[in-house]
Design an enzyme around this catalytic site. Sequence first.
Site, PDB file in Angstrom:
ATOM      1  N   ASP A   1       0.823  -1.141   0.132  1.00 54.30           N
ATOM      2  CA  ASP A   1      -0.060  -0.115   0.010  1.00 54.30           C
ATOM      3  C   ASP A   1       0.941   1.105  -0.142  1.00 54.30           C
ATOM      4  O   ASP A   1       0.479   2.132   0.981  1.00 54.30           O
ATOM      5  CB  ASP A   1      -1.019  -0.033   1.259  1.00 54.30           C
ATOM      6  CG  ASP A   1      -1.694  -1.170   1.384  1.00 54.30           C
ATOM      7  OD1 ASP A   1      -1.966  -1.961   0.440  1.00 54.30           O
ATOM      8  OD2 ASP A   1      -1.984  -1.663   2.642  1.00 54.30           O
TER       9      ASP A   1
ATOM     10  N   GLU B   1     -11.470  -0.916  -3.355  1.00 52.20           N
ATOM     11  CA  GLU B   1     -10.476  -0.200  -2.294  1.00 52.20           C
ATOM     12  C   GLU B   1      -9.020   0.628  -3.093  1.00 52.20           C
ATOM     13  O   GLU B   1      -9.050   0.346  -4.256  1.00 52.20           O
ATOM     14  CB  GLU B   1     -10.210  -1.445  -1.215  1.00 52.20           C
ATOM     15  CG  GLU B   1      -9.081  -2.482  -1.724  1.00 52.20           C
ATOM     16  CD  GLU B   1      -8.618  -3.371  -1.015  1.00 52.20           C
ATOM     17  OE1 GLU B   1      -9.563  -3.443   0.210  1.00 52.20           O
ATOM     18  OE2 GLU B   1      -7.734  -4.035  -0.893  1.00 52.20           O
TER      19      GLU B   1
END
Length: 339
Positions: free
Chosen positions: A35, A212
């Site tokens: 991420d 997401e």
Amino acid sequence: MRTALRCLVCSLLLLCTAAQAEPAFANPLVAQRADPHVTLHSDGYYYYTATVPEYDRIELRRAKSLDALGKAEAKVVWRKHASGQMGAHIWAPEMHRIDGKWYMYFTAAPAEAIWEIRMYVLENSSANPLEGAWTERGQIKTEWDSFSLDATTFSHRGQRYLVWTQRGAPPDDKSTNIYIARMDTPTSISGKPVMLSKPDYAWEKVKYNVNEGPAVLVRNGKVFLTFSASATDANYCLGLLTADADANLLDPASWRKTAEPVFATSEANGQYGPGHNAFTTTPDGKTDILVYHARNYRDIKGDPLNDTNRHTRAQVIHWRADGSPDFGAPVADQGQAAH
């Protein structure tokens, strides 16, 4: 003969110049960091943060080049609480400079209820975010209270927006979706959240119904919003939403979803499950760069969330004649991962 030779030399010089104009990166840039988020600041540094495998802290590092991030000192700027709120699952930090201060958006859960995932913010007023104190500014509240994560922010035509992931309000709570809202402060939203995307296609629903990790890039008269879909194994991939730059970004009808993934596993290049990206540029701002994580193997034992080998990588974004991004395939690794 001399003319032909001169032409050959000129052609070679042009080829060399073109090759030099497009950077290649020593991927993976940073090992075991998922991420990823990168901010190229006006001081010439790339500031980098990402999810650490232990899910227990937020690290920050900086370097003058993306390739140097792996060897840069990783400073811990915040740790999870021993109990209560922000005590578990510290995920997906993103650092943004807003109105002369630094803000760190991240995901966390209570230590006693580790799947009660919510969004939080830290603030730092120092010019250098590696110095000074990071103050907890609390949870970002949305219209309803449910599983929510992956907050990002961008400013467009004088208005700042928050884009994030959240499970729908009951009874529409079977998937995680992408939402947008205006921000009235760097730590709060105003007005009604608008859903921009939910899992519609089969490639968004592998094992789990997931949209997401949104990221925004404004280019060529368009607002491009990438998101990640499906389970966090080799099925993980990037989808793309597009809106006109002059459209009402709070109107779902302004956005068009590409029917196929725009960035996905490449067996040929040994890259699996690329996703949860950020955007940055070369130091001169002329070349757009995709920063993302991926694994270099397909098979995972157990829960993918317990597999620590999602490494940070980067590659140049190309642009089609119609102004849309061509992400291509995740490139093969060129260098040795740095812990």
